[in-house]
Design a protein around this motif. Sequence first.
Motif, mmCIF file in Angstrom:
data_model
loop_
_atom_site.group_PDB
_atom_site.id
_atom_site.type_symbol
_atom_site.label_atom_id
_atom_site.label_comp_id
_atom_site.label_asym_id
_atom_site.label_seq_id
_atom_site.Cartn_x
_atom_site.Cartn_y
_atom_site.Cartn_z
ATOM 1 N N GLU A 240 -40.437 -23.951 -17.560
ATOM 2 C CA GLU A 240 -41.874 -24.174 -17.370
ATOM 3 C C GLU A 240 -42.631 -22.881 -17.090
ATOM 4 O OE1 GLU A 240 -39.873 -27.990 -16.885
ATOM 5 O OE2 GLU A 240 -39.532 -26.013 -16.000
ATOM 6 N N GLN A 241 -41.937 -21.891 -16.531
ATOM 7 C CA GLN A 241 -42.596 -20.636 -16.177
ATOM 8 C C GLN A 241 -42.901 -19.757 -17.388
ATOM 9 O OE1 GLN A 241 -43.776 -20.057 -13.201
ATOM 10 N NE2 GLN A 241 -42.901 -22.005 -12.514
ATOM 11 N N LEU A 242 -42.322 -20.073 -18.527
ATOM 12 C CA LEU A 242 -42.509 -19.236 -19.709
ATOM 13 C C LEU A 242 -43.934 -19.286 -20.247
ATOM 14 C CD1 LEU A 242 -39.177 -19.997 -21.594
ATOM 15 C CD2 LEU A 242 -39.688 -18.104 -20.051
ATOM 16 N N VAL A 243 -44.698 -20.309 -19.869
ATOM 17 C CA VAL A 243 -46.088 -20.409 -20.325
ATOM 18 C C VAL A 243 -47.054 -20.116 -19.181
ATOM 19 C CG1 VAL A 243 -45.594 -22.032 -22.186
ATOM 20 C CG2 VAL A 243 -46.045 -22.902 -19.900
ATOM 21 N N SER A 244 -46.554 -19.583 -18.090
ATOM 22 C CA SER A 244 -47.404 -19.314 -16.934
ATOM 23 C C SER A 244 -48.092 -17.949 -17.058
ATOM 24 C CB SER A 244 -46.579 -19.352 -15.646
ATOM 25 O OG SER A 244 -45.662 -18.273 -15.621
ATOM 26 N N LYS A 245 -49.198 -17.799 -16.336
ATOM 27 C CA LYS A 245 -49.900 -16.517 -16.331
ATOM 28 C C LYS A 245 -49.050 -15.436 -15.667
ATOM 29 C CE LYS A 245 -54.561 -18.493 -16.338
ATOM 30 N NZ LYS A 245 -55.863 -18.594 -15.609
ATOM 31 N N GLY A 246 -48.233 -15.840 -14.691
ATOM 32 C CA GLY A 246 -47.371 -14.868 -14.030
ATOM 33 C C GLY A 246 -46.367 -14.253 -14.973
ATOM 34 N N PHE A 247 -45.760 -15.082 -15.824
ATOM 35 C CA PHE A 247 -44.794 -14.548 -16.781
ATOM 36 C C PHE A 247 -45.491 -13.706 -17.832
ATOM 37 C CE2 PHE A 247 -42.010 -14.938 -20.548
ATOM 38 C CZ PHE A 247 -40.871 -14.373 -20.017
ATOM 39 N N GLU A 248 -46.696 -14.103 -18.204
ATOM 40 C CA GLU A 248 -47.473 -13.307 -19.158
ATOM 41 C C GLU A 248 -47.735 -11.912 -18.600
ATOM 42 O OE1 GLU A 248 -49.464 -12.358 -22.630
ATOM 43 O OE2 GLU A 248 -48.338 -14.196 -22.188
ATOM 44 N N SER A 249 -48.070 -11.852 -17.312
ATOM 45 C CA SER A 249 -48.315 -10.542 -16.692
ATOM 46 C C SER A 249 -47.042 -9.714 -16.645
ATOM 47 C CB SER A 249 -48.863 -10.729 -15.270
ATOM 48 O OG SER A 249 -47.884 -11.293 -14.405
ATOM 49 N N LEU A 250 -45.882 -10.395 -16.502
ATOM 50 C CA LEU A 250 -44.608 -9.687 -16.477
ATOM 51 C C LEU A 250 -44.322 -9.037 -17.830
ATOM 52 C CD1 LEU A 250 -42.206 -9.215 -14.495
ATOM 53 C CD2 LEU A 250 -41.099 -11.167 -15.570
ATOM 54 N N LEU A 251 -44.594 -9.769 -18.915
ATOM 55 C CA LEU A 251 -44.339 -9.236 -20.250
ATOM 56 C C LEU A 251 -45.294 -8.100 -20.604
ATOM 57 C CD1 LEU A 251 -43.680 -12.491 -22.316
ATOM 58 C CD2 LEU A 251 -42.012 -10.901 -21.377
ATOM 59 N N PHE B 268 -41.546 -3.353 -16.585
ATOM 60 C CA PHE B 268 -40.577 -4.419 -16.832
ATOM 61 C C PHE B 268 -40.002 -4.339 -18.236
ATOM 62 C CE2 PHE B 268 -39.782 -8.649 -18.647
ATOM 63 C CZ PHE B 268 -38.726 -9.048 -17.845
ATOM 64 N N THR B 269 -40.863 -4.204 -19.240
ATOM 65 C CA THR B 269 -40.393 -4.184 -20.624
ATOM 66 C C THR B 269 -39.479 -2.994 -20.893
ATOM 67 O OG1 THR B 269 -42.431 -3.044 -21.291
ATOM 68 C CG2 THR B 269 -42.372 -5.448 -21.507
ATOM 69 N N ALA B 270 -39.620 -1.929 -20.124
ATOM 70 C CA ALA B 270 -38.748 -0.769 -20.300
ATOM 71 C C ALA B 270 -37.348 -1.049 -19.760
ATOM 72 C CB ALA B 270 -39.338 0.439 -19.582
ATOM 73 N N ARG B 271 -37.230 -2.021 -18.850
ATOM 74 C CA ARG B 271 -35.941 -2.313 -18.224
ATOM 75 C C ARG B 271 -35.210 -3.475 -18.858
ATOM 76 N NH1 ARG B 271 -35.013 -3.660 -12.969
ATOM 77 N NH2 ARG B 271 -36.665 -5.206 -13.055
ATOM 78 N N VAL B 272 -35.928 -4.428 -19.404
ATOM 79 C CA VAL B 272 -35.279 -5.653 -19.885
ATOM 80 C C VAL B 272 -34.360 -5.353 -21.066
ATOM 81 C CG1 VAL B 272 -37.192 -6.237 -21.433
ATOM 82 C CG2 VAL B 272 -35.668 -8.040 -20.595
ATOM 83 N N ILE C 286 -38.584 -21.522 -25.125
ATOM 84 C CA ILE C 286 -37.496 -20.552 -25.127
ATOM 85 C C ILE C 286 -37.325 -19.951 -26.516
ATOM 86 C CG2 ILE C 286 -35.010 -20.285 -24.765
ATOM 87 C CD1 ILE C 286 -35.186 -22.490 -22.660
ATOM 88 N N GLY C 287 -37.578 -20.750 -27.545
ATOM 89 C CA GLY C 287 -37.423 -20.261 -28.902
ATOM 90 C C GLY C 287 -38.384 -19.142 -29.260
ATOM 91 N N PHE C 288 -39.491 -19.050 -28.552
ATOM 92 C CA PHE C 288 -40.476 -18.003 -28.833
ATOM 93 C C PHE C 288 -40.194 -16.706 -28.088
ATOM 94 C CE2 PHE C 288 -43.216 -21.986 -29.019
ATOM 95 C CZ PHE C 288 -42.973 -22.166 -30.367
ATOM 96 N N MET C 289 -39.239 -16.723 -27.179
ATOM 97 C CA MET C 289 -38.996 -15.561 -26.332
ATOM 98 C C MET C 289 -38.499 -14.361 -27.120
ATOM 99 S SD MET C 289 -39.939 -15.989 -23.273
ATOM 100 C CE MET C 289 -41.320 -16.839 -24.043
ATOM 101 N N ARG C 290 -37.745 -14.610 -28.169
ATOM 102 C CA ARG C 290 -37.210 -13.493 -28.945
ATOM 103 C C ARG C 290 -38.336 -12.644 -29.535
ATOM 104 N NH1 ARG C 290 -32.599 -14.059 -33.669
ATOM 105 N NH2 ARG C 290 -31.894 -11.902 -33.604
ATOM 106 N N ALA C 291 -39.392 -13.301 -29.986
ATOM 107 C CA ALA C 291 -40.513 -12.578 -30.575
ATOM 108 C C ALA C 291 -41.343 -11.847 -29.530
ATOM 109 C CB ALA C 291 -41.400 -13.540 -31.357
ATOM 110 N N ARG C 292 -41.257 -12.302 -28.276
ATOM 111 C CA ARG C 292 -42.074 -11.700 -27.223
ATOM 112 C C ARG C 292 -41.355 -10.576 -26.492
ATOM 113 N NH1 ARG C 292 -44.770 -16.273 -23.598
ATOM 114 N NH2 ARG C 292 -46.227 -14.560 -23.205
ATOM 115 N N MET C 293 -40.085 -10.398 -26.798
ATOM 116 C CA MET C 293 -39.302 -9.348 -26.151
ATOM 117 C C MET C 293 -39.194 -8.129 -27.062
ATOM 118 S SD MET C 293 -38.228 -10.315 -23.158
ATOM 119 C CE MET C 293 -38.059 -11.833 -22.172
ATOM 120 N N PRO C 294 -38.923 -6.946 -26.500
ATOM 121 C CA PRO C 294 -38.670 -5.770 -27.340
ATOM 122 C C PRO C 294 -37.507 -6.026 -28.297
ATOM 123 C CG PRO C 294 -38.991 -5.112 -25.047
ATOM 124 C CD PRO C 294 -38.928 -6.616 -25.063
#
Length: 209
Positions: A37-48, A53-57, A82-90
């Motif tokens: 459920e957190q994958l669509v939250s504003k908090g997770f958006e700010s993390l991405l 963060f993106t330099a470490r993941v 979860i299926g969309f996470m691959r496109a949102r990650m480096p």
Amino acid sequence: LSSIVINSNTLDEASKSGRNLWHAARTDYAVILLSPEQLVSKGFESLLRCPAFTARVCVLGLDETHALDTWGASFRKSYRQIGFMRARMPSRVRIITSSATVRAGATKSNICAFLGFRPGEYRELRRSNVRRNVRPIFRFLTTGIGGWSFPDLDWLVTDEHKTVIFCRTIALGFRMLVHLWNKVPANIDRGTFVRLYNALNWPSYNEQT
């Protein structure tokens, strides 16, 4: 490895003490455990959007992957995110998934398509789920399960091992409880000896059980 759990409960608890878990997750922890459920939250958006963060993941891990095909298609649609996470990650980020119940065929094909796994582009490790210390024993009941009497379970009262009885309904579990309560000797606290574990109980009761 240092880790942090982020879900609705932990976010509420942290907010009461003025702590922002999303900010802490940017640089302070090696592992972040998220509910879907957190994958669509504003908090997770700010993390991405945070460069630190993106330099470490480096790895995206998915446990109980079979839920993508079952739960994601019905009552818990947040799993589809979860299926969309691959496109949102480096692009360097690797995906590791695990499950003990993914069947070959349509289930596996759906999950691979969902995560963008194409034949020849991923590695599959399949292990046997045989456990030598677990032995199935089948016993045929001599009475039906629609009433209040279950004499085939009476042996559990004198058995010295802990036993879990799985019932398909809470009502069936309650009727079995009543039967076993009546078989417990008077010198034993039956409320401790036999207990129910289901969604109708207080969480504290289930936790104690």
